[in-house]
Design an enzyme around this catalytic site. Structure first.
Site, PDB file in Angstrom:
ATOM      1  N   LYS A 204       3.035   1.930  -7.345  1.00  0.00           N
ATOM      2  CA  LYS A 204       2.715   1.558  -6.122  1.00  0.00           C
ATOM      3  C   LYS A 204       1.939  -0.107  -6.690  1.00  0.00           C
ATOM      4  O   LYS A 204       0.533  -0.100  -6.871  1.00  0.00           O
ATOM      5  CB  LYS A 204       1.912   1.920  -5.055  1.00  0.00           C
ATOM      6  CG  LYS A 204       2.526   0.664  -4.184  1.00  0.00           C
ATOM      7  CD  LYS A 204       1.829   0.966  -2.340  1.00  0.00           C
ATOM      8  CE  LYS A 204       0.234   0.509  -2.410  1.00  0.00           C
ATOM      9  NZ  LYS A 204       0.025  -0.732  -2.804  1.00  0.00           N
ATOM     10  N   GLU A 278     -10.057   5.073 -11.521  1.00  0.00           N
ATOM     11  CA  GLU A 278     -11.422   4.239 -11.953  1.00  0.00           C
ATOM     12  C   GLU A 278     -11.435   2.852 -10.609  1.00  0.00           C
ATOM     13  O   GLU A 278     -10.379   2.008 -10.038  1.00  0.00           O
ATOM     14  CB  GLU A 278     -10.538   3.172 -12.727  1.00  0.00           C
ATOM     15  CG  GLU A 278     -11.254   2.197 -13.175  1.00  0.00           C
ATOM     16  CD  GLU A 278     -10.827   1.392 -13.768  1.00  0.00           C
ATOM     17  OE1 GLU A 278     -11.655  -0.001 -13.425  1.00  0.00           O
ATOM     18  OE2 GLU A 278      -9.775   0.097 -14.102  1.00  0.00           O
ATOM     19  N   CYS A 312     -12.967  -5.859 -12.746  1.00  0.00           N
ATOM     20  CA  CYS A 312     -14.038  -4.625 -11.896  1.00  0.00           C
ATOM     21  C   CYS A 312     -15.048  -4.856 -13.328  1.00  0.00           C
ATOM     22  O   CYS A 312     -16.015  -3.676 -12.734  1.00  0.00           O
ATOM     23  CB  CYS A 312     -13.625  -3.577 -11.707  1.00  0.00           C
ATOM     24  SG  CYS A 312     -11.246  -3.291 -12.074  1.00  0.00           S
ATOM     25  N   GLU A 409     -20.284  -5.162  -5.726  1.00  0.00           N
ATOM     26  CA  GLU A 409     -19.295  -5.742  -6.413  1.00  0.00           C
ATOM     27  C   GLU A 409     -18.684  -7.476  -6.010  1.00  0.00           C
ATOM     28  O   GLU A 409     -18.893  -6.625  -4.191  1.00  0.00           O
ATOM     29  CB  GLU A 409     -18.387  -5.061  -6.414  1.00  0.00           C
ATOM     30  CG  GLU A 409     -17.557  -5.617  -7.522  1.00  0.00           C
ATOM     31  CD  GLU A 409     -16.506  -4.726  -7.640  1.00  0.00           C
ATOM     32  OE1 GLU A 409     -15.929  -3.613  -6.812  1.00  0.00           O
ATOM     33  OE2 GLU A 409     -15.832  -3.756  -8.924  1.00  0.00           O
TER      34      GLU A 409
HETATM   35  P1  ADP Z   1      -9.171  -3.675  -4.081  1.00  0.00           P
HETATM   36  O1  ADP Z   1     -10.313  -4.017  -3.447  1.00  0.00           O
HETATM   37  O2  ADP Z   1      -9.344  -3.975  -5.615  1.00  0.00           O
HETATM   38  O3  ADP Z   1      -8.015  -4.806  -3.776  1.00  0.00           O
HETATM   39  P2  ADP Z   1      -8.115  -2.030  -2.958  1.00  0.00           P
HETATM   40  O4  ADP Z   1      -8.708  -0.148  -2.887  1.00  0.00           O
HETATM   41  O5  ADP Z   1      -7.833  -2.206  -1.937  1.00  0.00           O
HETATM   42  O6  ADP Z   1      -8.511  -2.638  -3.834  1.00  0.00           O
HETATM   43  O7  ADP Z   1      -6.668  -1.503  -3.461  1.00  0.00           O
HETATM   44  C1  ADP Z   1      -6.072  -0.544  -4.484  1.00  0.00           C
HETATM   45  C2  ADP Z   1      -4.477  -0.092  -4.412  1.00  0.00           C
HETATM   46  O8  ADP Z   1      -4.598   0.647  -3.728  1.00  0.00           O
HETATM   47  C3  ADP Z   1      -3.620  -1.354  -3.840  1.00  0.00           C
HETATM   48  O9  ADP Z   1      -2.335  -0.957  -4.496  1.00  0.00           O
HETATM   49  C4  ADP Z   1      -3.843  -1.087  -2.235  1.00  0.00           C
HETATM   50  O10 ADP Z   1      -2.540  -1.018  -1.423  1.00  0.00           O
HETATM   51  C5  ADP Z   1      -4.062   0.936  -2.526  1.00  0.00           C
HETATM   52  N1  ADP Z   1      -4.432   1.184  -1.131  1.00  0.00           N
HETATM   53  C6  ADP Z   1      -5.031   1.100  -0.607  1.00  0.00           C
HETATM   54  N2  ADP Z   1      -5.853   1.826   0.518  1.00  0.00           N
HETATM   55  C7  ADP Z   1      -5.435   2.389   0.531  1.00  0.00           C
HETATM   56  C8  ADP Z   1      -5.098   4.503   0.208  1.00  0.00           C
HETATM   57  N3  ADP Z   1      -5.401   4.878   2.086  1.00  0.00           N
HETATM   58  N4  ADP Z   1      -4.901   4.696   0.151  1.00  0.00           N
HETATM   59  C9  ADP Z   1      -3.416   5.042  -1.294  1.00  0.00           C
HETATM   60  N5  ADP Z   1      -3.799   3.776  -2.191  1.00  0.00           N
HETATM   61  C10 ADP Z   1      -4.541   2.324  -1.417  1.00  0.00           C
END
Ligand code: ADP
Length: 502
Positions: A204, A278, A312, A409
């Site tokens: 995804k 990561e 990151c 961050e």
């Molecule tokens: P960033 O702050 O870099 O956007 P996120 O951790 O919010 O980082 O998002 C990174 C990825 O994780 C995206 O593909 C997002 O859609 C997905 N994501 C967000 N929430 C969840 C969750 N609860 N479980 C799994 N994947 C998630």
């Protein structure tokens, strides 16, 4: 008697705007957008074909530099995740794990070559969808993504040499969730080692940058990869969670925020799912007084400002030895004045668009926090485009170690500068962070480099350079930056079971 109110003294601002020299400018040099085909609408890539989302929902993906809609992509729900995991399981059991490793390697090589052939198109799409300068996507993201596929294609039939006297067997179906800062490269980091070791994939991409992963799906289809070996689901956090929670997933590979990383770890506790996470970072870049100063300043600029600080491992904390602090800060201020902020599709642009309005708001929040905490803020005075999400390169000085801008961050073009006197002091300060992803050391002395790298709690320490990547070197963090390594031989480990050969 009339009471005259004393006028409040004007508040002293701690923001200093530098002077941008507008007397000269490069002529615009935009990359042609005609190299890129972006469809109006994208479905989900499941079992080798494009399938409509079960919930019939689509969401927009925009160009953050212009706020214009680029396309709409399908929102996958639980039923779609189920379909994708079933397809990946069938492909794993019936085709992929049985296929001779040499043949698997050929498919991966083919994908690598096709990424090279379509490099220009991929770079343009990456820049339009994510906001990063075309120079970055053209010279770094896309070639490095191809290199990862080449590198792991090479390992596919050599696992017995990678792990002598042991038998490597795949785990099954890998659920892979990636962020928006390196959309194609992160997909390559995750898909290539999974396929090379005989696993199948449900991936995804992030909701704000799905287009290059969908282009990769087209490449995978054209490369004739057996249906179901790679499935690509678009959607937001809920889609990610449905992959994490699906009982048919054997391994989770996640790159993203520490917050979501913790949620994932909680969700898979008590299951047999393996995981690599990561997560965030707050890299310390350390300049000693014996360092080649100009080279170090350029390295610091490259480490935090290029790519909008959307990395990151960005060197967002700078520790300068006190004796050279004045000189280094002056050079940094001069240099940020020459950085070109603007249209990412222009080949002259150094700093492109911030990936989303939400991320721009987060950066602004931290700029205010930094000012409130009493740090002095230097902002480039460069003009910003009227539309789109942009942020000027900014430096904070007089920053306290405990300050939030030195601890948290920010994920933007914002540098916190701190000073130190001794090696012991800087080690303690650099390690005083919840994160431990990367760090940098600038010094003339080899012995000091080894001394520092041994004592720094960071997964990667660069010496006299910064942000250098190679498919053969492992990358990953300590502490709240996560666990597990991607890249190199280490990057194969999270996708296999190892048993001793009798
Ligand atoms: P960033 O702050 O870099 O956007 P996120 O951790 O919010 O980082 O998002 C990174 C990825 O994780 C995206 O593909 C997002 O859609 C997905 N994501 C967000 N929430 C969840 C969750 N609860 N479980 C799994 N994947 C998630």
């Amino acid at each position: 008697m009339a009471v005259t109110k004393k006028k409040a003294a004007p508040k002293k601002s701690n923001t200093v705007k530098l002077k941008f020299d507008t007397s000269w400018n490069y002529a615009p040099a935009p990359e042609s957008k005609s190299a890129a085909t972006i469809h109006k609408q994208y479905d989900l890539f499941i079992n080798g074909e494009w399938q409509k989302p079960s919930g019939k929902k689509y969401f927009d993906t925009i160009n953050p530099a212009t706020e214009e809609k680029l396309s709409e992509v399908a929102m996958a729900n639980e039923a779609d995740t189920n379909k994708a995991v079933t397809a990946a399981r069938n492909a794993y059991e019936k085709v992929w794990k049985k296929m001779p490793a040499k043949e698997r390697g050929k498919y991966i090589f083919r994908i690598a070559r096709m990424i090279q052939e379509k490099a220009r198109e991929l770079a343009v799409i990456e820049t339009l969808d994510g906001g990063k300068p075309i120079r970055e996507s053209r010279d770094f993201d896309v070639p490095t993504a191809a290199n990862h596929f080449f590198y792991y294609a090479g390992w596919a039939d050599k696992l017995e040499y990678a792990f002598p006297n042991r038998q490597a067997s795949p785990l099954g179906v890998a659920g892979q969730i990636i962020p928006w800062n390196f959309p194609l490269l992160m997909a390559a980091w995750k898909i290539a080692p999974a396929l090379a070791t005989g696993n199948t994939v449900v991936l995804k991409p992030a909701e704000t940058t799905p287009l290059t992963a969908l282009k990769l799906a087209e490449i995978i289809q054209e490369a004739d990869l057996p249906p179901g070996v790679v499935n690509i689901l678009t959607g937001a956090g809920e889609t990610g969670a449905s992959i994490v929670n699906h009982p048919g997933i054997d391994k989770i590979a996640f790159t993203g925020s520490t917050e979501v990383g913790k949620l994932i770890q909680r969700a898979i506790a008590g299951t047999n799912k393996k995981a690599t996470l990561e997560l965030g970072g707050k890299a310390a870049n350390i300049i000693f007084e014996d360092a080649p100063i100009d080279q170090a300043v350029e390295g610091v600029i490259n480490g935090i400002f290029f790519n909008q600080g959307h990395v990151c491992c960005a060197g967002s904390r700078l520790y300068v030895q006190e004796s050279i602090a004045k000189q280094v800060i002056r050079k940094l201020k001069d240099r940020i004045e020459t950085l070109i902020v603007g249209d990412p599709i222009d080949k002259n642009t150094d700093i492109g668009a911030i990936n989303s309005k939400q991320q721009l708001d987060t950066i602004h929040k931290y700029l205010n926090i930094g000012k409130k905490e009493g740090a002095e803020m230097y902002e480039s005075s460069c003009p910003l485009p009227r539309k789109g999400y942009f942020c000027r390169p900014t430096i904070f000085t007089n920053v306290a170690q405990s300050s939030r801008i030195a601890q948290e961050e920010i994920f933007g073009p914002v540098l916190a500068v701190l000073t130190f006197r001794t090696d012991d002091e800087v080690i303690e300060k650099a390690n005083n962070s919840p994160y431990g992803l990367s760090a940098g050391v600038w010094t003339d002395k080899g012995s000091k480099i080894f001394n520092m790298t041994k004592r720094m709690r960071a997964g990667v320490v660069w010496a006299n350079t910064f942000n250098k990547f190679d498919p053969s070197s492992p990358f990953g963090g300590y502490k709240e930056s996560g666990f597990g390594r991607e890249g190199g031989l280490h990057g194969l480990m999270p996708y296999i079971h190892l048993t001793h050969q009798s």
